[in-house]
Scaffold this motif. Structure first.
Motif, mmCIF file in Angstrom:
data_model
loop_
_atom_site.group_PDB
_atom_site.id
_atom_site.type_symbol
_atom_site.label_atom_id
_atom_site.label_comp_id
_atom_site.label_asym_id
_atom_site.label_seq_id
_atom_site.Cartn_x
_atom_site.Cartn_y
_atom_site.Cartn_z
ATOM 1 N N LYS A 78 0.836 -1.208 0.000
ATOM 2 C CA LYS A 78 0.000 0.000 0.000
ATOM 3 C C LYS A 78 0.867 1.252 0.000
ATOM 4 O O LYS A 78 1.967 1.255 0.565
ATOM 5 N N VAL A 79 0.330 2.315 -0.596
ATOM 6 C CA VAL A 79 1.009 3.607 -0.595
ATOM 7 C C VAL A 79 0.529 4.404 0.613
ATOM 8 O O VAL A 79 -0.671 4.561 0.837
ATOM 9 N N TRP A 80 1.474 4.893 1.411
ATOM 10 C CA TRP A 80 1.134 5.580 2.658
ATOM 11 C C TRP A 80 0.732 7.035 2.388
ATOM 12 O O TRP A 80 0.924 7.578 1.303
ATOM 13 N N ASN A 81 0.184 7.662 3.415
ATOM 14 C CA ASN A 81 -0.419 8.989 3.286
ATOM 15 C C ASN A 81 0.564 10.060 2.822
ATOM 16 O O ASN A 81 0.239 10.879 1.959
ATOM 17 N N ASP A 82 1.776 10.071 3.387
ATOM 18 C CA ASP A 82 2.732 11.113 3.004
ATOM 19 C C ASP A 82 3.467 10.788 1.703
ATOM 20 O O ASP A 82 4.354 11.529 1.277
ATOM 21 N N GLU A 83 3.083 9.682 1.071
ATOM 22 C CA GLU A 83 3.655 9.316 -0.235
ATOM 23 C C GLU A 83 2.669 9.598 -1.365
ATOM 24 O O GLU A 83 2.969 9.324 -2.528
ATOM 25 N N GLN A 84 1.488 10.113 -1.037
ATOM 26 C CA GLN A 84 0.441 10.252 -2.047
ATOM 27 C C GLN A 84 0.632 11.471 -2.949
ATOM 28 O O GLN A 84 1.331 12.418 -2.603
ATOM 29 N N TYR A 108 -1.966 -3.412 -5.318
ATOM 30 C CA TYR A 108 -1.455 -2.180 -4.710
ATOM 31 C C TYR A 108 -2.648 -1.341 -4.287
ATOM 32 O O TYR A 108 -3.597 -1.154 -5.071
ATOM 33 N N LEU A 109 -2.619 -0.865 -3.044
ATOM 34 C CA LEU A 109 -3.761 -0.153 -2.488
ATOM 35 C C LEU A 109 -3.390 1.256 -2.044
ATOM 36 O O LEU A 109 -2.275 1.495 -1.584
ATOM 37 N N ILE A 137 -5.392 -3.067 -8.730
ATOM 38 C CA ILE A 137 -5.281 -1.907 -7.847
ATOM 39 C C ILE A 137 -6.586 -1.713 -7.085
ATOM 40 O O ILE A 137 -7.665 -2.028 -7.570
ATOM 41 N N GLY A 138 -6.446 -1.202 -5.870
ATOM 42 C CA GLY A 138 -7.620 -1.004 -5.036
ATOM 43 C C GLY A 138 -7.362 0.048 -3.978
ATOM 44 O O GLY A 138 -6.383 0.804 -4.048
ATOM 45 N N ILE A 160 -10.711 -3.869 -4.782
ATOM 46 C CA ILE A 160 -10.784 -4.180 -3.344
ATOM 47 C C ILE A 160 -10.992 -2.894 -2.554
ATOM 48 O O ILE A 160 -10.453 -1.852 -2.914
ATOM 49 N N ASP A 161 -11.750 -2.993 -1.469
ATOM 50 C CA ASP A 161 -11.716 -1.970 -0.426
ATOM 51 C C ASP A 161 -11.393 -2.708 0.867
ATOM 52 O O ASP A 161 -12.207 -3.477 1.378
ATOM 53 N N GLN A 162 -10.179 -2.493 1.360
ATOM 54 C CA GLN A 162 -9.736 -3.165 2.587
ATOM 55 C C GLN A 162 -10.032 -2.245 3.775
ATOM 56 O O GLN A 162 -9.504 -1.138 3.850
#
Length: 275
Positions: A78-84, A108-109, A137-138, A160-162
């Protein structure tokens, strides 16, 4: 509904994903190596990590050391918040792939719906998907309104929604929306971090079926067609969590568990999380 540990569900792009796997939320890297190898050696084929967990390198090492062919393993990160953001996400993906020492990801989420950024993040993920760097991707921790906003002008629908999902947080509206839109719901913290084991209904059903409280809850997930990734670092629990395919909960059992809902979270609310 999956009937065995290695059974798969078919995502809306045709990719098959194991319906049950191992989560490694914030597991220390050396512990993650052992946990992932134990899981893979006991039949698990889906491993869920994230850049935020800081153990992607360990997960990748475990995959190599396990001896299980890469193509048999379904890896999520998953891509983290400060990487968006668009460019930031492309760079974050490359970092994750390098740490995992993999040539591609299976899923990848977007980890959380960072306001003002998740659409640009999604466009980057669509690029990665179209280039074949990731098979699907999700998203994670998206409410219905986040999904509607994302899909209003996207080219690729999330597979997906995890989300946090357990008997105290059944998310019925979200589950129905995902079902109607061919998006799989996936449960993190399915055992509510162990805080459900003393629920009288869960204890009663565990005794009735000769199973542990954890197994009752995980079976409830599976029978609700929810992809499930319980976290554990102990070999006996990793094995025990997957030992849920030799019994079934009756419809009344399922209803009784669902009625335990309190809309109670252990994690943050996606509408008010700290970005």
């Amino acid at each position: 509904m999956i009937e065995h540990l290695q059974d798969t569900v078919t995502l809306n792009n045709g990719v098959k994903m194991p319906g049950f796997g191992l989560g490694v939320y914030k597991v220390e890297e050396d512990v993650a190596i052992d946990s992932v190898k134990v899981a893979l050696n006991n039949g698990y084929r889906s491993i869920d990590t994230a850049s935020f967990y800081e153990n992607e390198k360990g997960v990748g090492q475990a995959i190599k050391e396990s001896g299980v062919p890469r193509e048999e393993i379904f890896i999520t990160s998953k891509v983290w918040n400060d990487e968006q953001g668009y460019e930031e996400t492309l760079e974050a993906f490359d970092r994750s792939l390098k740490k995992l020492e993999l040539e591609y990801l299976d899923l990848y989420l977007i980890h959380w719906p960072v306001k003002g950024k998740y659409k640009d993040t999604w466009k980057a993920m669509e690029k990665l998907y179209n280039e074949g760097k990731v098979r699907a991707i999700g998203v994670s921790n998206f409410h219905v309104h986040h999904l509607e906003d994302l899909m209003s002008d996207s080219q690729v629908k999330p597979v997906i929604d995890q989300v946090e999902y357990h008997p105290h947080l059944t998310q019925e509206k979200l589950r129905a929306f995902c079902e109607d839109n061919d998006i799989k719901l996936e449960a993190w913290a399915p055992l509510k971090r162990g805080r459900l084991f003393d629920e009288p209904v869960i204890s009663e059903l565990a005794e009735k079926h000769g199973k542990t409280p954890a197994q009752i809850i995980l079976r409830w997930d599976v029978q609700n067609h929810v992809v499930t990734i319980p976290k554990s670092t102990h070999e006996h629990r990793i094995k025990e969590n997957a030992d849920i395919f030799d019994f079934a909960l009756a419809d009344d059992d399922m209803r009784r568990i669902s009625r335990l809902n309190k809309d109670e979270r252990t994690g943050m609310n996606p509408d008010s999380f700290d970005e």
